[in-house]
Design a protein around this motif. Structure first.
Motif, mmCIF file in Angstrom:
data_model
loop_
_atom_site.group_PDB
_atom_site.id
_atom_site.type_symbol
_atom_site.label_atom_id
_atom_site.label_comp_id
_atom_site.label_asym_id
_atom_site.label_seq_id
_atom_site.Cartn_x
_atom_site.Cartn_y
_atom_site.Cartn_z
ATOM 1 N N LEU A 20 0.908 -1.289 -0.081
ATOM 2 C CA LEU A 20 0.302 0.119 -0.003
ATOM 3 C C LEU A 20 0.582 0.934 -0.227
ATOM 4 O O LEU A 20 2.333 1.138 0.672
ATOM 5 N N SER A 21 0.586 2.684 -0.857
ATOM 6 C CA SER A 21 1.593 3.757 -1.101
ATOM 7 C C SER A 21 0.165 4.507 -0.535
ATOM 8 O O SER A 21 -1.018 5.158 -0.655
ATOM 9 N N CYS A 22 0.480 5.989 0.488
ATOM 10 C CA CYS A 22 0.037 6.887 0.811
ATOM 11 C C CYS A 22 0.941 7.547 0.671
ATOM 12 O O CYS A 22 2.430 8.578 1.045
ATOM 13 N N GLU A 23 0.263 8.717 -0.627
ATOM 14 C CA GLU A 23 0.876 9.609 -0.875
ATOM 15 C C GLU A 23 0.239 11.555 -0.477
ATOM 16 O O GLU A 23 -0.720 11.144 -0.657
ATOM 17 N N ALA A 24 1.426 12.019 -0.077
ATOM 18 C CA ALA A 24 0.776 13.254 0.710
ATOM 19 C C ALA A 24 0.905 14.448 0.345
ATOM 20 O O ALA A 24 2.288 14.560 -0.820
ATOM 21 N N SER A 25 0.735 15.425 0.661
ATOM 22 C CA SER A 25 1.249 16.467 -0.066
ATOM 23 C C SER A 25 1.950 17.342 0.001
ATOM 24 O O SER A 25 3.190 16.841 0.715
ATOM 25 N N ALA A 26 2.845 17.885 -0.515
ATOM 26 C CA ALA A 26 4.421 18.563 -0.614
ATOM 27 C C ALA A 26 4.733 18.178 0.787
ATOM 28 O O ALA A 26 4.205 19.487 1.112
ATOM 29 N N SER A 27 6.122 18.124 1.344
ATOM 30 C CA SER A 27 7.182 18.031 2.539
ATOM 31 C C SER A 27 6.202 17.847 4.152
ATOM 32 O O SER A 27 6.251 18.298 5.084
ATOM 33 N N THR A 28 4.570 17.306 3.507
ATOM 34 C CA THR A 28 3.875 16.467 4.857
ATOM 35 C C THR A 28 4.643 15.241 5.786
ATOM 36 O O THR A 28 5.089 16.136 6.999
ATOM 37 N N LEU A 29 5.626 14.812 4.487
ATOM 38 C CA LEU A 29 6.252 13.895 5.063
ATOM 39 C C LEU A 29 7.521 14.868 6.171
ATOM 40 O O LEU A 29 8.224 13.965 7.189
ATOM 41 N N ASP A 30 8.328 15.599 6.423
ATOM 42 C CA ASP A 30 8.660 16.900 7.049
ATOM 43 C C ASP A 30 8.439 17.442 8.434
ATOM 44 O O ASP A 30 9.094 17.060 9.505
ATOM 45 N N TYR A 31 7.005 17.116 8.418
ATOM 46 C CA TYR A 31 6.780 17.607 9.586
ATOM 47 C C TYR A 31 5.228 16.617 10.275
ATOM 48 O O TYR A 31 5.453 16.909 11.781
ATOM 49 N N TYR A 32 5.228 15.312 9.632
ATOM 50 C CA TYR A 32 3.563 15.161 9.707
ATOM 51 C C TYR A 32 4.715 13.211 10.431
ATOM 52 O O TYR A 32 4.638 12.693 9.231
ATOM 53 N N GLY A 33 4.299 12.003 11.442
ATOM 54 C CA GLY A 33 4.388 11.455 11.262
ATOM 55 C C GLY A 33 3.141 10.683 10.674
ATOM 56 O O GLY A 33 1.833 11.422 10.854
ATOM 57 N N ILE A 34 3.416 8.935 10.205
ATOM 58 C CA ILE A 34 1.532 8.602 9.188
ATOM 59 C C ILE A 34 1.627 7.548 10.089
ATOM 60 O O ILE A 34 2.977 6.927 10.820
ATOM 61 N N GLY A 35 0.213 6.971 10.633
ATOM 62 C CA GLY A 35 -0.207 6.202 10.845
ATOM 63 C C GLY A 35 -0.903 5.028 9.591
ATOM 64 O O GLY A 35 -1.582 6.255 9.009
ATOM 65 N N TRP A 36 -1.086 4.074 9.442
ATOM 66 C CA TRP A 36 -2.306 2.746 8.640
ATOM 67 C C TRP A 36 -3.568 2.547 9.878
ATOM 68 O O TRP A 36 -3.101 1.920 10.989
ATOM 69 N N PHE A 37 -4.339 2.650 9.460
ATOM 70 C CA PHE A 37 -5.371 2.210 9.884
ATOM 71 C C PHE A 37 -6.262 1.103 8.915
ATOM 72 O O PHE A 37 -6.323 1.269 7.748
ATOM 73 N N ARG A 38 -6.815 0.386 9.744
ATOM 74 C CA ARG A 38 -8.288 -0.296 9.363
ATOM 75 C C ARG A 38 -8.810 -1.083 9.618
ATOM 76 O O ARG A 38 -9.267 -0.426 10.593
ATOM 77 N N GLN A 39 -10.452 -0.693 8.952
ATOM 78 C CA GLN A 39 -11.891 -0.790 9.335
ATOM 79 C C GLN A 39 -12.388 -1.904 8.316
ATOM 80 O O GLN A 39 -12.022 -2.240 6.795
ATOM 81 N N ALA A 40 -12.892 -3.007 9.018
ATOM 82 C CA ALA A 40 -14.025 -4.167 8.799
ATOM 83 C C ALA A 40 -14.872 -3.923 9.342
ATOM 84 O O ALA A 40 -15.256 -3.333 9.769
ATOM 85 N N PRO A 41 -16.514 -3.934 7.964
ATOM 86 C CA PRO A 41 -17.613 -3.999 8.182
ATOM 87 C C PRO A 41 -18.052 -4.349 10.064
ATOM 88 O O PRO A 41 -17.501 -5.605 9.711
ATOM 89 N N GLY A 42 -18.604 -3.969 11.046
ATOM 90 C CA GLY A 42 -18.940 -4.759 11.642
ATOM 91 C C GLY A 42 -18.194 -4.047 12.310
ATOM 92 O O GLY A 42 -17.995 -4.809 13.933
ATOM 93 N N LYS A 43 -16.630 -3.717 12.489
ATOM 94 C CA LYS A 43 -15.993 -3.866 13.264
ATOM 95 C C LYS A 43 -15.060 -1.967 13.841
ATOM 96 O O LYS A 43 -15.526 -1.653 13.088
ATOM 97 N N GLU A 44 -14.849 -1.840 14.953
ATOM 98 C CA GLU A 44 -14.064 -0.712 14.735
ATOM 99 C C GLU A 44 -13.044 -0.421 13.558
ATOM 100 O O GLU A 44 -12.538 -1.233 14.029
ATOM 101 N N ARG A 45 -12.570 0.673 13.747
ATOM 102 C CA ARG A 45 -11.261 0.676 13.347
ATOM 103 C C ARG A 45 -10.226 0.936 14.130
ATOM 104 O O ARG A 45 -10.504 0.772 15.171
#
Length: 124
Positions: A20-45
């Motif tokens: 999976l890829s998460c493409e961010a707007s320019a320079s975002t990753l210089d300032y922010y950490g990134i998390g991956w989350f998932r949600q299945a039907p009927g379950k909490e994220r």
């Protein structure tokens, strides 16, 4: 405004792999950490993995340890989630988001910015 766009989801057989890829707007990753989350039907994220803006700290929830790897390429403004040995229970809509209070560890949460998600389906 920060923008995040996920891609790379699809249908894969159990035991297979996806990146999976998460493409961010320019320079975002210089300032922010990134998390991956998932949600299945009927379950909490749930939080799957995260990477600090410095790239010195990463975290994985127990269910994916040893199978998933998070990485980032700041020059490409992209965070990746390599998913190996996929299981049917990995089936979900996967989101990336900036980290709440820049924290990457047990109990991490998403902050102000989220992508729209990419679907991962693991099935025979």
């Amino acid at each position: 405004q920060v923008q995040l766009v996920e891609s790379g989801g699809g249908l894969v057989q159990p035991g297979g792999s996806l990146r999976l890829s998460c493409e961010a707007s320019a320079s975002t990753l210089d300032y922010y950490g990134i998390g991956w989350f998932r949600q299945a039907p009927g379950k909490e994220r749930e939080g799957v993995s995260c990477i600090h803006s410095s790239s010195v700290s990463t975290y994985y929830t127990d269910s994916v340890k040893g199978r998933f790897t998070i990485s980032r390429d700041n020059a490409k403004n992209t965070v990746y989630l390599q998913m190996n040995s996929l299981k049917p229970e990995d089936t979900a809509l996967y989101y990336c988001a900036t980290l709440f209070i820049s924290f990457c560890g047990e109990g991490f949460k998403g902050g102000d910015y989220w992508g729209q998600g990419t679907q991962v389906t693991v099935s025979s």
